[in-house]
Design a protein around this motif. Structure first.
Motif, short mmCIF file in Angstrom:
data_model
loop_
_atom_site.label_atom_id
_atom_site.label_comp_id
_atom_site.label_asym_id
_atom_site.label_seq_id
_atom_site.Cartn_x
_atom_site.Cartn_y
_atom_site.Cartn_z
N LEU A 10 0.85 -1.17 0.00
CA LEU A 10 0.00 0.00 0.00
C LEU A 10 0.90 1.23 0.00
CD1 LEU A 10 -2.61 -1.02 2.76
CD2 LEU A 10 -2.40 -1.82 0.39
N ALA A 11 0.56 2.24 -0.78
CA ALA A 11 1.36 3.47 -0.86
C ALA A 11 0.46 4.67 -0.61
CB ALA A 11 2.02 3.59 -2.23
N ALA A 12 0.87 5.52 0.34
CA ALA A 12 0.02 6.65 0.72
C ALA A 12 0.86 7.81 1.21
CB ALA A 12 -0.96 6.23 1.82
N GLY A 13 0.39 9.01 0.93
CA GLY A 13 1.02 10.21 1.48
C GLY A 13 0.88 10.26 2.98
N GLY A 14 1.61 11.17 3.61
CA GLY A 14 1.73 11.17 5.06
C GLY A 14 0.66 11.89 5.84
N GLY A 102 -2.99 7.90 -3.11
CA GLY A 102 -2.73 9.30 -3.37
C GLY A 102 -1.59 9.83 -2.52
N GLY A 103 -1.17 11.05 -2.84
CA GLY A 103 -0.03 11.63 -2.16
C GLY A 103 1.26 11.30 -2.90
N ALA A 127 -14.06 13.71 -3.49
CA ALA A 127 -14.99 13.78 -4.61
C ALA A 127 -14.38 14.47 -5.82
CB ALA A 127 -16.27 14.50 -4.18
N VAL A 128 -13.08 14.72 -5.77
CA VAL A 128 -12.31 15.21 -6.90
C VAL A 128 -11.07 14.33 -7.00
CG1 VAL A 128 -11.06 17.16 -7.92
CG2 VAL A 128 -13.08 17.59 -6.50
N LEU A 129 -10.81 13.79 -8.17
CA LEU A 129 -9.65 12.92 -8.34
C LEU A 129 -8.37 13.72 -8.13
CD1 LEU A 129 -9.57 9.89 -9.10
CD2 LEU A 129 -8.97 10.57 -11.42
N GLY A 130 -7.52 13.23 -7.22
CA GLY A 130 -6.28 13.92 -6.90
C GLY A 130 -5.26 13.85 -8.02
N ARG A 131 -4.20 14.62 -7.89
CA ARG A 131 -3.23 14.76 -8.97
C ARG A 131 -2.56 13.43 -9.32
NH1 ARG A 131 -0.32 20.39 -6.96
NH2 ARG A 131 -2.08 21.77 -7.37
#
Length: 393
Positions: A10-14, A102-103, A127-131
């Motif tokens: 799993l990969a995620a921002g902090g 994300g992140g 509700a908005v797709l992140g970058r």
């Protein structure tokens, strides 16, 4: 009797918004007998609430910020270094699939998964797709969403989409089957106010005065719990005292689930995890979307629950003491109004989000599976024994 155990990365921002659903998925996958590794940044590795069993790896992510070409070069170098490190983790851990939440840390990890031809899934909390998720939307095997309507998600990618909701903490989810706390014409009105991990100064400035503008009969029944920034807490305490409103203030509340369970009304920001928890439990809310949120995603996050009648939204430039008092009075003037809003919020919840996301993730990766757990009692290798990630020299 045997059960197959797979490995997942799993990969995620902090931030909590990225990590809370990642932690929930990790717990669900581990409960099913799988091994899970987390890729994040330094903040994520140290964030409170990380499961003790979840091994975290800190990778350089690289940030493409500003117009300075030097910063772009540094950003690309960081991304490529992170990608190389992720590939070395994949060689030792052999994941069946990679899930990005994300992140910035998700970017090199998903690039590595694509290079290694490992199935990948992205989960979007807002509700908005992140970058990062926008970049990979056409490159992954599946897109898991938290809302039925997601802005900046292209029509050509809809065939990859599965609506699962946003997984929440287990201690919050256990509150879903508890009834809304009794609220009567004479009883206390318990209000919980939070503004994200750092608190929100605008809430400290507006909420005390807004509560003071309520009709005396309603104001006398208030019991407030509010999170504040350390530098604001004394001023807020004095403001409540001047209004003769009982308030418990703190910079951080460890037992937030218990406080949410007791609350009749929530006032705060509209982050994805906040709304997921409010709808999981069924608590009416007055939400003030963060105006500087990327792509104004917090304003988009409130659409569903507001349309259902479970919350009211006030844009920050209109968030005044008088407007807040008006909205509270409209919601709390009659006990059944708050109870109806609570039920509407509850109907917007996705209590099976972690399980549904785990089902989706398990559906990818038909390669030979990694370990076999012997149900007779002999334990399989632990994730710490399986993981080996070394920094590049």
């Amino acid at each position: 009797m045997t059960a197959v155990s797979r490995h997942y990365v799993l990969a995620a921002g902090g931030t909590g918004g990225h990590l809370i659903p990642a932690f929930a998925l990790a717990a669900e996958l581990e409960q099913r007998g799988h091994h899970v590794a987390l890729i994040t940044d330094e903040r994520g590795a140290a964030i409170p609430g990380k499961p003790a069993s979840l091994t975290a790896h800190v990778l350089p992510a690289g940030r493409m910020q500003g117009r300075n070409p030097v910063n772009w070069v540094k950003g690309v170098r960081g991304i490529m270094e992170g990608r190389r490190m992720a590939l070395r983790l994949f060689e030792s851990f052999e994941p069946t699939a990679v899930v990005g939440f994300g992140g910035y840390p998700a970017l090199p990890t998903l690039l590595a998964a694509r290079s290694a031809k490992i199935p990948s899934v992205i989960h979007e909390q807002n509700a908005v797709l992140g970058r990062v998720n926008r970049f990979f939307a056409g490159r992954v095997d599946a897109i898991a969403t938290s809302y039925a309507e997601v802005n900046r998600l292209k029509a050509k990618h809809l065939s990859r989409v599965t609506l699962v909701g946003n997984p929440v903490r287990s201690e919050v989810l256990t509150l879903r089957d508890q009834p809304f706390p009794p609220f009567t014409e004479e009883g206390l009105l318990r209000i919980l106010v939070t503004g994200g991990s750092q608190g929100a100064r605008v809430l400290s400035e507006i909420v005390p005065d807004g509560l003071a503008m309520l009709p005396p009969a309603l104001r006398a029944r208030l019991q407030v719990t509010q999170q504040c920034r350390p530098e604001d807490i004394e001023a807020v305490r004095n403001r409540y005292a001047s209004h003769d409103i009982p308030a418990e203030l703190g910079t951080y509340f460890e037992n937030m689930a218990e406080r949410l369970a007791d609350a009749h009304l929530f006032i705060g920001r509209a982050g994805a995890s906040t709304i997921a928890e409010l709808t999981a439990v069924g608590r009416p809310a007055i939400l003030v979307p963060l105006p500087i949120a990327t792509d104004d995603h917090q304003a988009a996050n409130v659409r569903e629950v507001v349309a259902a009648g479970g919350a009211r939204s006030i844009r920050q430039h209109k968030f005044t003491a008088s407007e807040l008092a008006k909205q509270i009075q409209a919601m709390a003037q009659h006990p059944e109004t708050l109870a109806n809003a609570a039920h509407a919020a509850w109907n917007c919840g996705y209590p099976d989000a972690a399980s549904d996301l785990a089902d989706l993730v398990e559906g990818f990766g038909g390669e030979p599976l990694m370990d076999v757990i012997r149900m007779s009692g002999q334990p399989a290798a632990t994730s710490s024994e399986a993981l080996a990630l070394e920094r590049a020299e």
